[in-house]
Design a protein around this motif. Structure first.
Motif, PDB file in Angstrom:
ATOM      1  N   GLN A  56       0.800  -1.207   0.000  1.00 29.41           N
ATOM      2  CA  GLN A  56       0.000   0.000   0.000  1.00 29.41           C
ATOM      3  C   GLN A  56       0.843   1.272   0.000  1.00 29.41           C
ATOM      4  OE1 GLN A  56      -2.901   0.194   3.118  1.00 29.41           O
ATOM      5  NE2 GLN A  56      -3.926   1.991   2.255  1.00 29.41           N
ATOM      6  N   ASN A  57       1.802   1.353   0.889  1.00 31.60           N
ATOM      7  CA  ASN A  57       2.639   2.546   0.977  1.00 31.60           C
ATOM      8  C   ASN A  57       4.120   2.209   0.904  1.00 31.60           C
ATOM      9  OD1 ASN A  57       0.580   4.618   1.365  1.00 31.60           O
ATOM     10  ND2 ASN A  57       0.173   3.563   3.302  1.00 31.60           N
ATOM     11  N   GLU A  58       4.432   1.083   0.295  1.00 34.62           N
ATOM     12  CA  GLU A  58       5.813   0.630   0.273  1.00 34.62           C
ATOM     13  C   GLU A  58       6.080  -0.166  -0.995  1.00 34.62           C
ATOM     14  OE1 GLU A  58       8.910  -1.635   3.341  1.00 34.62           O
ATOM     15  OE2 GLU A  58       6.755  -1.918   3.534  1.00 34.62           O
ATOM     16  N   LEU A  59       7.302  -0.052  -1.468  1.00 35.77           N
ATOM     17  CA  LEU A  59       7.751  -0.804  -2.629  1.00 35.77           C
ATOM     18  C   LEU A  59       9.000  -1.571  -2.219  1.00 35.77           C
ATOM     19  CD1 LEU A  59       6.716  -0.818  -5.639  1.00 35.77           C
ATOM     20  CD2 LEU A  59       8.712   0.565  -6.163  1.00 35.77           C
ATOM     21  N   ARG A  60       9.022  -2.868  -2.463  1.00 34.84           N
ATOM     22  CA  ARG A  60      10.195  -3.674  -2.129  1.00 34.84           C
ATOM     23  C   ARG A  60      10.761  -4.318  -3.388  1.00 34.84           C
ATOM     24  NH1 ARG A  60      11.474  -4.779   3.033  1.00 34.84           N
ATOM     25  NH2 ARG A  60       9.999  -4.169   4.667  1.00 34.84           N
ATOM     26  N   GLU A  61      12.040  -4.123  -3.610  1.00 37.39           N
ATOM     27  CA  GLU A  61      12.681  -4.719  -4.784  1.00 37.39           C
ATOM     28  C   GLU A  61      12.751  -6.239  -4.629  1.00 37.39           C
ATOM     29  OE1 GLU A  61      17.040  -5.056  -6.885  1.00 37.39           O
ATOM     30  OE2 GLU A  61      16.643  -3.288  -5.647  1.00 37.39           O
ATOM     31  N   VAL A  62      12.415  -6.927  -5.696  1.00 35.14           N
ATOM     32  CA  VAL A  62      12.524  -8.388  -5.745  1.00 35.14           C
ATOM     33  C   VAL A  62      13.792  -8.781  -6.494  1.00 35.14           C
ATOM     34  CG1 VAL A  62      11.458 -10.523  -6.592  1.00 35.14           C
ATOM     35  CG2 VAL A  62      10.034  -8.713  -5.602  1.00 35.14           C
ATOM     36  N   ALA A  63      14.036  -8.140  -7.613  1.00 37.67           N
ATOM     37  CA  ALA A  63      15.245  -8.396  -8.413  1.00 37.67           C
ATOM     38  C   ALA A  63      15.342  -7.320  -9.478  1.00 37.67           C
ATOM     39  CB  ALA A  63      15.186  -9.779  -9.065  1.00 37.67           C
ATOM     40  N   ALA A  64      16.557  -7.072  -9.944  1.00 33.35           N
ATOM     41  CA  ALA A  64      16.780  -6.123 -11.034  1.00 33.35           C
ATOM     42  C   ALA A  64      18.086  -6.492 -11.712  1.00 33.35           C
ATOM     43  CB  ALA A  64      16.840  -4.687 -10.512  1.00 33.35           C
ATOM     44  N   CYS A  65      18.085  -6.461 -13.039  1.00 36.81           N
ATOM     45  CA  CYS A  65      19.315  -6.839 -13.739  1.00 36.81           C
ATOM     46  C   CYS A  65      19.242  -6.404 -15.197  1.00 36.81           C
ATOM     47  CB  CYS A  65      19.527  -8.355 -13.663  1.00 36.81           C
ATOM     48  SG  CYS A  65      21.171  -8.897 -14.187  1.00 36.81           S
ATOM     49  N   CYS A  66      20.394  -6.142 -15.761  1.00 39.55           N
ATOM     50  CA  CYS A  66      20.551  -5.850 -17.179  1.00 39.55           C
ATOM     51  C   CYS A  66      20.915  -7.148 -17.901  1.00 39.55           C
ATOM     52  CB  CYS A  66      21.661  -4.810 -17.343  1.00 39.55           C
ATOM     53  SG  CYS A  66      21.911  -4.256 -19.040  1.00 39.55           S
ATOM     54  N   VAL A  67      20.682  -7.189 -19.203  1.00 40.64           N
ATOM     55  CA  VAL A  67      21.091  -8.366 -19.984  1.00 40.64           C
ATOM     56  C   VAL A  67      22.591  -8.589 -19.824  1.00 40.64           C
ATOM     57  CG1 VAL A  67      21.251  -9.339 -22.304  1.00 40.64           C
ATOM     58  CG2 VAL A  67      19.220  -8.068 -21.617  1.00 40.64           C
ATOM     59  N   GLU A  68      23.334  -7.497 -19.738  1.00 37.82           N
ATOM     60  CA  GLU A  68      24.746  -7.570 -19.393  1.00 37.82           C
ATOM     61  C   GLU A  68      24.837  -7.201 -17.905  1.00 37.82           C
ATOM     62  OE1 GLU A  68      27.258  -5.367 -22.144  1.00 37.82           O
ATOM     63  OE2 GLU A  68      25.627  -5.437 -23.607  1.00 37.82           O
ATOM     64  N   ARG A  76      20.186   3.629  -9.905  1.00 42.18           N
ATOM     65  CA  ARG A  76      18.884   4.164 -10.298  1.00 42.18           C
ATOM     66  C   ARG A  76      17.743   3.350  -9.698  1.00 42.18           C
ATOM     67  NH1 ARG A  76      21.674   5.292 -15.138  1.00 42.18           N
ATOM     68  NH2 ARG A  76      20.843   3.510 -16.285  1.00 42.18           N
ATOM     69  N   VAL A  77      17.925   2.044  -9.582  1.00 37.36           N
ATOM     70  CA  VAL A  77      16.897   1.220  -8.943  1.00 37.36           C
ATOM     71  C   VAL A  77      16.746   1.619  -7.478  1.00 37.36           C
ATOM     72  CG1 VAL A  77      16.245  -1.128  -8.275  1.00 37.36           C
ATOM     73  CG2 VAL A  77      17.250  -0.720 -10.517  1.00 37.36           C
ATOM     74  N   GLU A  78      17.874   1.794  -6.791  1.00 34.68           N
ATOM     75  CA  GLU A  78      17.827   2.167  -5.383  1.00 34.68           C
ATOM     76  C   GLU A  78      17.254   3.564  -5.196  1.00 34.68           C
ATOM     77  OE1 GLU A  78      21.841   1.534  -4.189  1.00 34.68           O
ATOM     78  OE2 GLU A  78      21.684  -0.654  -4.348  1.00 34.68           O
ATOM     79  N   THR A  79      17.577   4.489  -6.106  1.00 38.20           N
ATOM     80  CA  THR A  79      16.998   5.831  -6.049  1.00 38.20           C
ATOM     81  C   THR A  79      15.481   5.758  -6.220  1.00 38.20           C
ATOM     82  OG1 THR A  79      18.992   6.913  -6.885  1.00 38.20           O
ATOM     83  CG2 THR A  79      16.910   8.084  -7.196  1.00 38.20           C
ATOM     84  N   TYR A  80      15.042   4.967  -7.162  1.00 38.87           N
ATOM     85  CA  TYR A  80      13.612   4.813  -7.452  1.00 38.87           C
ATOM     86  C   TYR A  80      12.863   4.310  -6.220  1.00 38.87           C
ATOM     87  CZ  TYR A  80       9.423   3.261 -10.014  1.00 38.87           C
ATOM     88  OH  TYR A  80       8.137   3.073 -10.466  1.00 38.87           O
ATOM     89  N   VAL A  81      13.458   3.340  -5.505  1.00 33.46           N
ATOM     90  CA  VAL A  81      12.797   2.751  -4.338  1.00 33.46           C
ATOM     91  C   VAL A  81      13.011   3.591  -3.091  1.00 33.46           C
ATOM     92  CG1 VAL A  81      12.698   0.737  -2.817  1.00 33.46           C
ATOM     93  CG2 VAL A  81      12.969   0.420  -5.279  1.00 33.46           C
ATOM     94  N   ASN A  82      14.262   3.825  -2.735  1.00 28.92           N
ATOM     95  CA  ASN A  82      14.590   4.422  -1.436  1.00 28.92           C
ATOM     96  C   ASN A  82      14.260   5.895  -1.323  1.00 28.92           C
ATOM     97  OD1 ASN A  82      15.569   1.894  -0.712  1.00 28.92           O
ATOM     98  ND2 ASN A  82      17.662   2.381  -1.305  1.00 28.92           N
TER      99      ASN A  82
END
Length: 282
Positions: A56-68, A76-82
């Motif tokens: 509801q008021n929180e986003l938790r990263e599950v996984a993130a990765c580039c093809v490389e 940028r992922v951490e900025t987006y979440v934190n």
């Protein structure tokens, strides 16, 4: 409108089916991110993904990765979440509304919209196109951001259709990975967040406040001088609290303190997840 020929679609399905066993084999492991990135690349030409558990008021990263993998934009992922950028993301707002639908939904970004004026340079630089797949599983809601980077072309219509075709599978895979990671203790996490260490030691009720603060900072890796500065006390006072804490816990070294803490942390962490699952922890 771009469509796939029968030969192209057959080739795409063949590559996807070949990547499927490799992806399933990595569920719950550190290898999951790179495997899902490869799967999505073969499925629709994605260059990067980021998966989140929606609350509801929180986003938790599950996984993130580039093809490389070495090019994964962790900052940028951490900025987006934190830093809460996700709360200003029009697509994420739409996902929160769509996630309760009977079937997963695909939201196709329009980066020319006014809502992305601030987000694009901070979170989505060099992004050509983005899909946000969102859906509900038995245990949680998930969002999967699938990115096509510059200078590549935007996602083709046929590629978006492929994502739609695999949507329920992708939601199930994310849910299983998140569930395994949630219930599997991560010792690195136990020692890299001072708040987590302090909360765990407080929950044991084994030490008075000052002794608990000193013990927490020892586990966090701070020196006696560093602890003294952090707590605004003398170094001798820190040594006194450390001696008292060791005596109270019937231990005699940092190694024994670590052993004691990890045993309690595993139990405490498990209890917190039971509360979260029951809805008693907010």
């Amino acid at each position: 409108m771009t469509t796939m020929t029968l030969r192209q679609e057959t080739a795409c399905m063949s590559m996807r089916d070949a990547a499927l066993p490799a992806l399933v084999d990595t569920i719950g492991e550190d290898r999951f991110g790179p495997a899902l990135a490869r799967f999505l690349n073969e499925l629709c030409g994605a260059d990067h993904f980021a998966a989140f558990r929606l609350q509801q008021n929180e986003l938790r990263e599950v996984a993130a990765c580039c093809v490389e993998p070495e090019r994964t934009a962790r900052d940028r992922v951490e900025t987006y979440v934190n830093q809460g950028w996700w709360k200003r993301d029009p697509a994420m707002a739409e996902a929160q509304r769509c996630v309760h639908a009977a079937r997963p939904s695909i939201i196709h970004m329009d980066f020319t919209a006014d809502g992305y004026a601030a987000l694009r340079p901070s979170v989505f630089p060099n992004v050509r196109d983005r899909l946000l797949l969102c859906g509900r599983t038995m245990n949680a809601d998930f969002g999967l951001s699938i990115v096509r980077a510059d200078p590549n072309a935007p996602f083709a219509d046929g590629a978006i259709e492929q994502v739609a075709h695999s949507a329920e599978f992708l939601m199930a895979v994310l849910a299983k990975h998140a569930d395994i990671r949630r219930t599997r203790p991560n010792v690195a996490q136990a020692l890299t967040a001072l708040d987590e260490i302090e909360h765990c030691i407080d929950a044991t009720k084994a030490l008075p406040r000052r002794e608990a603060e000193v013990a927490s900072r020892i586990l966090y890796g701070m020196s006696s001088v560093g602890i003294a500065l952090d707590l605004s006390v003398s170094e001798e006072t820190v040594k006194t609290y450390r001696k008292r804490a060791y005596h109270r816990l019937a231990i005699g070294s940092e190694r024994e303190l670590l052993t004691w803490y990890l045993a309690h942390w595993s139990e405490w962490r498990g209890h917190r997840f039971e509360l979260a699952a029951s809805g008693a922890l907010h």
